[in-house]
Design an enzyme around this catalytic site. Structure first.
Site, short mmCIF file in Angstrom:
data_model
loop_
_atom_site.label_atom_id
_atom_site.label_comp_id
_atom_site.label_asym_id
_atom_site.label_seq_id
_atom_site.Cartn_x
_atom_site.Cartn_y
_atom_site.Cartn_z
N THR A 12 48.57 49.49 39.39
CA THR A 12 47.11 49.57 39.31
C THR A 12 46.63 51.02 39.42
OG1 THR A 12 45.12 49.07 40.62
CG2 THR A 12 47.18 49.03 41.81
N ASP A 13 45.45 51.29 38.88
CA ASP A 13 44.87 52.63 39.03
C ASP A 13 44.41 52.89 40.47
OD1 ASP A 13 42.68 50.92 39.09
OD2 ASP A 13 41.51 52.01 37.59
N GLU A 14 44.40 51.84 41.31
CA GLU A 14 43.90 52.02 42.67
C GLU A 14 44.84 52.87 43.52
OE1 GLU A 14 42.20 48.47 44.35
OE2 GLU A 14 41.84 47.66 42.35
N TYR A 52 46.20 47.17 50.22
CA TYR A 52 46.66 46.72 48.90
C TYR A 52 47.13 47.91 48.06
CZ TYR A 52 46.23 45.63 43.91
OH TYR A 52 46.46 45.52 42.56
N LYS A 78 50.92 49.01 46.66
CA LYS A 78 51.25 49.21 45.24
C LYS A 78 51.76 50.64 45.02
CE LYS A 78 50.81 46.75 42.23
NZ LYS A 78 51.67 45.65 41.68
N ASN A 136 40.92 44.30 35.42
CA ASN A 136 40.99 43.32 34.34
C ASN A 136 39.92 42.24 34.50
OD1 ASN A 136 44.39 42.87 33.23
ND2 ASN A 136 43.54 44.69 34.17
N ILE A 178 34.15 39.32 39.15
CA ILE A 178 33.48 38.72 37.99
C ILE A 178 33.53 37.19 38.05
CG2 ILE A 178 33.67 38.45 35.46
CD1 ILE A 178 33.90 41.49 35.26
N PRO A 179 34.70 36.56 38.30
CA PRO A 179 34.69 35.08 38.40
C PRO A 179 33.78 34.59 39.53
CG PRO A 179 36.94 35.91 38.37
CD PRO A 179 36.05 37.11 38.39
N GLN A 216 31.03 35.83 40.66
CA GLN A 216 29.60 35.84 40.29
C GLN A 216 29.32 34.81 39.18
OE1 GLN A 216 28.55 37.29 42.65
NE2 GLN A 216 30.21 38.75 43.09
N TYR A 273 28.44 43.82 46.97
CA TYR A 273 28.82 44.56 48.18
C TYR A 273 28.03 45.87 48.26
CZ TYR A 273 33.22 41.81 48.55
OH TYR A 273 34.16 40.82 48.67
N ASN A 304 28.88 48.07 39.47
CA ASN A 304 28.78 46.64 39.79
C ASN A 304 27.38 46.11 39.50
OD1 ASN A 304 31.42 46.82 40.58
ND2 ASN A 304 30.97 46.96 42.78
N ASP A 313 29.15 45.51 52.97
CA ASP A 313 30.06 46.31 52.14
C ASP A 313 31.50 46.13 52.61
OD1 ASP A 313 30.76 47.97 50.09
OD2 ASP A 313 29.74 49.75 50.87
P1 NAD Z 1 47.12 37.32 40.98
O1 NAD Z 1 46.92 37.37 42.46
O2 NAD Z 1 46.21 36.52 40.13
O3 NAD Z 1 48.61 36.84 40.66
C1 NAD Z 1 49.72 37.26 41.41
C2 NAD Z 1 50.82 36.22 41.26
O4 NAD Z 1 51.96 36.69 42.02
C3 NAD Z 1 50.44 34.86 41.84
O5 NAD Z 1 50.78 33.84 40.92
C4 NAD Z 1 51.26 34.76 43.12
O6 NAD Z 1 51.64 33.42 43.44
C5 NAD Z 1 52.48 35.60 42.75
N1 NAD Z 1 53.17 36.14 43.94
C6 NAD Z 1 52.63 36.78 44.99
N2 NAD Z 1 53.58 37.11 45.90
C7 NAD Z 1 54.76 36.65 45.39
C8 NAD Z 1 56.11 36.68 45.84
N3 NAD Z 1 56.43 37.22 47.02
N4 NAD Z 1 57.06 36.14 45.07
C9 NAD Z 1 56.76 35.57 43.86
N5 NAD Z 1 55.50 35.50 43.38
C10 NAD Z 1 54.50 36.04 44.14
O7 NAD Z 1 47.13 38.86 40.53
P2 NAD Z 1 46.79 39.53 39.13
O8 NAD Z 1 45.38 39.96 39.14
O9 NAD Z 1 47.30 38.65 38.04
O10 NAD Z 1 47.70 40.84 39.22
C11 NAD Z 1 49.02 40.85 38.69
C12 NAD Z 1 49.58 42.26 38.83
O11 NAD Z 1 48.75 43.19 38.14
C13 NAD Z 1 49.67 42.76 40.26
O12 NAD Z 1 50.85 43.50 40.41
C14 NAD Z 1 48.45 43.68 40.40
O13 NAD Z 1 48.68 44.69 41.36
C15 NAD Z 1 48.38 44.25 39.00
N6 NAD Z 1 47.05 44.70 38.55
C16 NAD Z 1 45.97 43.87 38.64
C17 NAD Z 1 44.74 44.30 38.16
C18 NAD Z 1 43.53 43.39 38.18
O14 NAD Z 1 42.43 43.83 37.82
N7 NAD Z 1 43.65 42.13 38.56
C19 NAD Z 1 44.61 45.59 37.61
C20 NAD Z 1 45.74 46.41 37.54
C21 NAD Z 1 46.96 45.95 38.01
P1 TYD Z 2 37.44 43.12 43.07
O1 TYD Z 2 37.32 42.11 41.99
O2 TYD Z 2 37.83 42.66 44.44
O3 TYD Z 2 38.46 44.23 42.53
P2 TYD Z 2 38.87 45.68 43.12
O4 TYD Z 2 38.53 45.72 44.56
O5 TYD Z 2 40.35 45.67 42.88
O6 TYD Z 2 38.16 46.68 42.28
O7 TYD Z 2 36.07 43.91 43.20
C1 TYD Z 2 35.53 44.64 42.10
C2 TYD Z 2 34.28 45.36 42.58
O8 TYD Z 2 33.28 44.40 42.92
C3 TYD Z 2 34.48 46.17 43.86
O9 TYD Z 2 33.67 47.32 43.80
C4 TYD Z 2 34.01 45.25 44.96
C5 TYD Z 2 32.87 44.51 44.30
N1 TYD Z 2 32.57 43.13 44.74
C6 TYD Z 2 31.24 42.76 44.97
O10 TYD Z 2 30.31 43.58 44.88
N2 TYD Z 2 30.97 41.46 45.30
C7 TYD Z 2 31.95 40.53 45.44
O11 TYD Z 2 31.65 39.36 45.75
C8 TYD Z 2 33.32 40.92 45.19
C9 TYD Z 2 34.43 39.91 45.33
C10 TYD Z 2 33.57 42.23 44.82
#
Ligand code: NAD
Ligand code: TYD
Length: 333
Positions: free
Chosen positions: A121-123, A148, A152, A178, A189-190, A192, A205, A247, A270
């Protein structure tokens, strides 16, 4: 080609499985997923006729991981604890899955000389000031802000150390936020969209000025394939689609889709340490010939709203559990 997809029952991993099988139907896929609260068995529904198997297990289970990696040609590693807010309550689960689990996979990949792509992640770079013209590049120093992103970051460091010291054949990608179908209702997003489907106002937040760089999940997964096919071993690619939005802008857009005023939302507590802004310089991934197809964020958001409207059974239970957790700590400002 046989692929082991870790975390393939979660949001991005399941979209990767569906997209891979739609475009490369001959691929044989094994999903290794612990089926945590973040996974949904329905995420892998509708794949009859393809060679796909779900193994319910933990990436920290070294014997299981060794066997599955031995049997595959490529590991695509999505599995992780992924929610910043949860990492503040329960950091150790992030250390286990994101750090220990990644190292277990790396050991097996080295032992069997299997190529691995690590999804990050970019985080890991921390945040940028709102008025900073800079964006993250592969040279930006790591400065994670949350448990988190710290976990990572640690996993990325292990991948690089294994490439250098143990001959691991691996690539890394760091993607921005994403959005798209099958994202857990705890995420912005989901959450809201589902509030709005219930006739409730979005919950923002703090000030809501925080900026995220949004990318459609299919664009992310196409970029992952570009790295798998054309990436250089040991290299890191930053994936983003020039989708910076505050946001407040995102909730405004969602409110408009639902016919409400753009400013119709609630400010809530927040997040401690809340990162201000993420922004990706995507030159590294674009150099592989990739470019985003979902350039129109408003259209992507409308399609995502439609998906949640059409799949209430997918999100109902997870949403109830997520909101129970939010109710325990979140206050309206
Ligand atoms: P998610 O939480 O929806 O899915 C994670 C999956 O990993 C789940 O199905 C969970 O059951 C499984 N998991 C967790 N711990 C496990 C373990 N110990 N063994 C086996 N399976 C395990 O997350 P996501 O949003 O799909 O993210 C997937 C990857 O992408 C992560 O590595 C995350 O850091 C990275 N990522 C996410 C975003 C984003 O915006 N969501 C952006 C950049 C990178
Ligand atoms: P989030 O989806 O948790 O992703 P990330 O923390 O990895 O960026 O949150 C995205 C942005 O939205 C972040 O700035 C926190 C904010 N946020 C809200 O303002 N309200 C909410 O209910 C949630 C879950 C997040």
């Amino acid at each position: 080609m046989r692929i082991l997809v870790t975390g393939g029952a979660g949001f991005i991993g399941s979209n990767f499985v569906h997209r891979t099988l739609a475009r490369r139907p001959e691929t044989r896929i094994t999903v290794l997923d612990k089926m945590t609260y973040a996974a949904n068995p329905d995420n892998l529904a509708g794949l009859g006729g393809f060679d796909v198997e779900l193994v319910e297990g933990d990436i920290c289970d070294t014997a299981l991981v060794d066997r599955l990696v031995r049997e595959t040609d490529l590991v695509v590693h999505f599995a992780a604890e992924s929610h910043n807010d949860k990492s503040l309550r329960d950091p150790m689960s992030f250390v286990r899955s994101n750090v220990e689990g990644t190292v277990a996979l790396l050991d097996a990949a080295v032992a069997h000389d299997v190529r691995l792509h690590h999804i990050s992640t970019d985080e890991v770079f921390g945040d940028l000031a709102l008025d900073d013209p800079a964006k993250f590049t592969p040279e930006t120093p790591y400065a994670p802000s949350s448990p988190y992103s710290a976990s990572k970051a640690a996993s990325d460091h292990f991948v690089r150390a294994y490439v250098r010291s143990k001959g691991l054949r691996a690539t890394i990608s760091n993607c921005s936020n994403n959005y798209g179908p099958r994202q857990h209702p705890e995420k912005f997003i989901p959450r809201q969209i589902i509030n709005l489907l219930h006739g409730q106002a979005p919950r923002v937040y703090g000030t809501g000025e925080n900026v995220r760089d949004w990318i459609h999940v299919d664009d992310h997964n196409d970029a992952v394939w570009a790295v798998i096919e054309r990436g250089e071993i040991g290299a890191t690619y930053l994936i983003g689609a020039d989708g910076e939005r505050s946001n407040l802008q995102v909730v405004g857009d969602l409110n408009e889709i639902f016919g409400r005023g753009r400013g119709d939302f609630v400010h809530v507590t927040d997040r401690p340490g809340h990162d201000r802004r993420y922004a990706i310089d995507a030159a590294s991934i674009r150099s592989l010939g990739w470019e985003p197809r979902h350039a129109d964020f408003a259209a992507g958001l409308r399609a995502t709203v439609d998906w949640y409207r059409e799949h209430p059974r997918w999100w109902e239970r997870a949403r109830e559990a997520a909101e129970e957790i939010y109710r325990a700590s979140e206050r309206e400002l």
